[in-house]
Design a protein around this motif. Structure first.
Motif, PDB file in Angstrom:
ATOM      1  N   THR A  57       0.845  -1.190   0.000  1.00 19.05           N
ATOM      2  CA  THR A  57       0.000   0.000   0.000  1.00 19.05           C
ATOM      3  C   THR A  57       0.881   1.240   0.000  1.00 19.05           C
ATOM      4  O   THR A  57       2.056   1.192   0.370  1.00 19.05           O
ATOM      5  CB  THR A  57      -0.928   0.051   1.225  1.00 19.05           C
ATOM      6  N   LEU A  58       0.307   2.356  -0.409  1.00 20.26           N
ATOM      7  CA  LEU A  58       1.069   3.606  -0.500  1.00 20.26           C
ATOM      8  C   LEU A  58       0.187   4.762  -0.055  1.00 20.26           C
ATOM      9  O   LEU A  58      -0.956   4.895  -0.505  1.00 20.26           O
ATOM     10  CB  LEU A  58       1.545   3.833  -1.937  1.00 20.26           C
ATOM     11  N   LEU A  59       0.713   5.602   0.833  1.00 22.15           N
ATOM     12  CA  LEU A  59       0.037   6.823   1.243  1.00 22.15           C
ATOM     13  C   LEU A  59       1.006   7.982   1.044  1.00 22.15           C
ATOM     14  O   LEU A  59       2.152   7.930   1.520  1.00 22.15           O
ATOM     15  CB  LEU A  59      -0.413   6.746   2.700  1.00 22.15           C
ATOM     16  N   ILE A  60       0.542   9.000   0.321  1.00 20.29           N
ATOM     17  CA  ILE A  60       1.376  10.172   0.051  1.00 20.29           C
ATOM     18  C   ILE A  60       0.636  11.436   0.452  1.00 20.29           C
ATOM     19  O   ILE A  60      -0.512  11.647   0.053  1.00 20.29           O
ATOM     20  CB  ILE A  60       1.773  10.245  -1.436  1.00 20.29           C
ATOM     21  N   ALA A  61       1.306  12.272   1.249  1.00 14.83           N
ATOM     22  CA  ALA A  61       0.821  13.619   1.555  1.00 14.83           C
ATOM     23  C   ALA A  61       1.757  14.588   0.846  1.00 14.83           C
ATOM     24  O   ALA A  61       2.951  14.635   1.146  1.00 14.83           O
ATOM     25  CB  ALA A  61       0.831  13.863   3.058  1.00 14.83           C
ATOM     26  N   ASP A  62       1.222  15.344  -0.133  1.00 14.67           N
ATOM     27  CA  ASP A  62       2.073  16.197  -0.964  1.00 14.67           C
ATOM     28  C   ASP A  62       2.048  17.665  -0.546  1.00 14.67           C
ATOM     29  O   ASP A  62       2.597  18.533  -1.228  1.00 14.67           O
ATOM     30  CB  ASP A  62       1.692  16.068  -2.446  1.00 14.67           C
ATOM     31  N   GLY A  63       1.388  17.959   0.582  1.00 12.87           N
ATOM     32  CA  GLY A  63       1.277  19.333   1.045  1.00 12.87           C
ATOM     33  C   GLY A  63      -0.096  19.921   0.802  1.00 12.87           C
ATOM     34  O   GLY A  63      -0.515  20.849   1.500  1.00 12.87           O
ATOM     35  N   GLN A  64      -0.823  19.368  -0.166  1.00  9.94           N
ATOM     36  CA  GLN A  64      -2.175  19.821  -0.483  1.00  9.94           C
ATOM     37  C   GLN A  64      -3.206  18.711  -0.312  1.00  9.94           C
ATOM     38  O   GLN A  64      -4.305  18.945   0.183  1.00  9.94           O
ATOM     39  CB  GLN A  64      -2.229  20.339  -1.932  1.00  9.94           C
ATOM     40  N   SER A  65      -2.833  17.512  -0.743  1.00  6.69           N
ATOM     41  CA  SER A  65      -3.765  16.374  -0.723  1.00  6.69           C
ATOM     42  C   SER A  65      -3.082  15.145  -0.151  1.00  6.69           C
ATOM     43  O   SER A  65      -1.848  15.032  -0.152  1.00  6.69           O
ATOM     44  CB  SER A  65      -4.266  16.061  -2.138  1.00  6.69           C
ATOM     45  N   VAL A  66      -3.912  14.219   0.328  1.00  3.33           N
ATOM     46  CA  VAL A  66      -3.431  12.910   0.763  1.00  3.33           C
ATOM     47  C   VAL A  66      -3.966  11.868  -0.211  1.00  3.33           C
ATOM     48  O   VAL A  66      -5.169  11.798  -0.460  1.00  3.33           O
ATOM     49  CB  VAL A  66      -3.887  12.589   2.200  1.00  3.33           C
ATOM     50  N   TRP A  67      -3.050  11.074  -0.759  1.00  4.80           N
ATOM     51  CA  TRP A  67      -3.384  10.042  -1.737  1.00  4.80           C
ATOM     52  C   TRP A  67      -3.177   8.680  -1.080  1.00  4.80           C
ATOM     53  O   TRP A  67      -2.068   8.354  -0.638  1.00  4.80           O
ATOM     54  CB  TRP A  67      -2.477  10.145  -2.967  1.00  4.80           C
TER      55      TRP A  67
END
Length: 207
Positions: free
Chosen positions: A82-92
């Motif tokens: 699994t992968l979770l990314i927070a890019d500063g604006q959204s969480v994917w």
């Protein structure tokens, strides 16, 4: 006599309040100093989740990458990819097993969650939490309000960086993470916080 005793009690209460506020401010500054020394952070992790009775209900391993401010990449390789990314604006949140991506606004996803302090430099967000330092290398973070999903966060450091953390949630489940192969001196890659989605994936965009 009664008035005299009342003044003593009031003075004691005020003294305790002032001391507590000073201790919290000192702990906050100490934690900020620690985190300022790790503007970027990369490590492998092992995670163990226990229920309110202490029974292990989940285990996982993977890699964590954090870059200040407000960027995080959390990837598990076992038991699931699994992968979770927070890019500063959204969480994917990318679930490769069911081929689905869920996207939410980052401010919504981490509201009142003390984990945001690891990457946030926003003083307004820091004011949402109480911070104590029960030991030289340990910090406890609790939300100012009771509606947070994470009720308590414990952070553990060595002389250089973060070595482990523990989170207790509203259901009294505790998630403990230990970090190995820690790096704090590297050049962050923007691609670490970008998501490429195959055409076969279902996208649930809740922003």
């Amino acid at each position: 006599m009664f008035r005299f005793l009342s003044r003593i009690v009031l003075a004691g209460a005020l003294s305790t309040t002032v001391f507590s506020a000073l201790a919290e401010e000192q702990a906050k500054q100490a934690l900020q100093q620690r985190l300022n020394q790790m503007q970027q952070y990369r490590a492998d992790f092992n995670q163990q989740v226990t229920d309110a009775q202490g029974e292990v209900i989940h285990q996982a391993s993977g890699q964590l990458v954090m870059v200040r401010p407000d960027k995080l990449r959390w990837q598990t390789q076992a038991p699931d990819d699994t992968l979770l990314i927070a890019d500063g604006q959204s969480v994917w949140n990318v679930d490769t097993f069911v081929e689905q991506v869920t996207i939410v606004k980052q401010n919504q996803a981490i509201q009142n969650n003390p984990i945001i302090l690891l990457t946030s430099t926003d003083e307004a967000k820091w004011q949402q939490f109480r911070i104590s330092q029960p030991a030289e290398d340990t910090f406890m973070v609790t939300p100012q309000t009771s509606d947070s999903q994470i009720q308590q966060l414990e952070l553990r450091f060595d002389e250089q960086s973060l070595t482990g953390l523990s989170m207790k949630d509203a259901q009294e489940q505790t998630s403990k993470l230990s970090f190995t192969d820690i790096e704090t001196q590297f050049t962050p890659q923007l691609s670490d916080f970008e998501v490429t989605i195959d055409d076969t994936y279902t996208i649930d965009d809740q922003r």
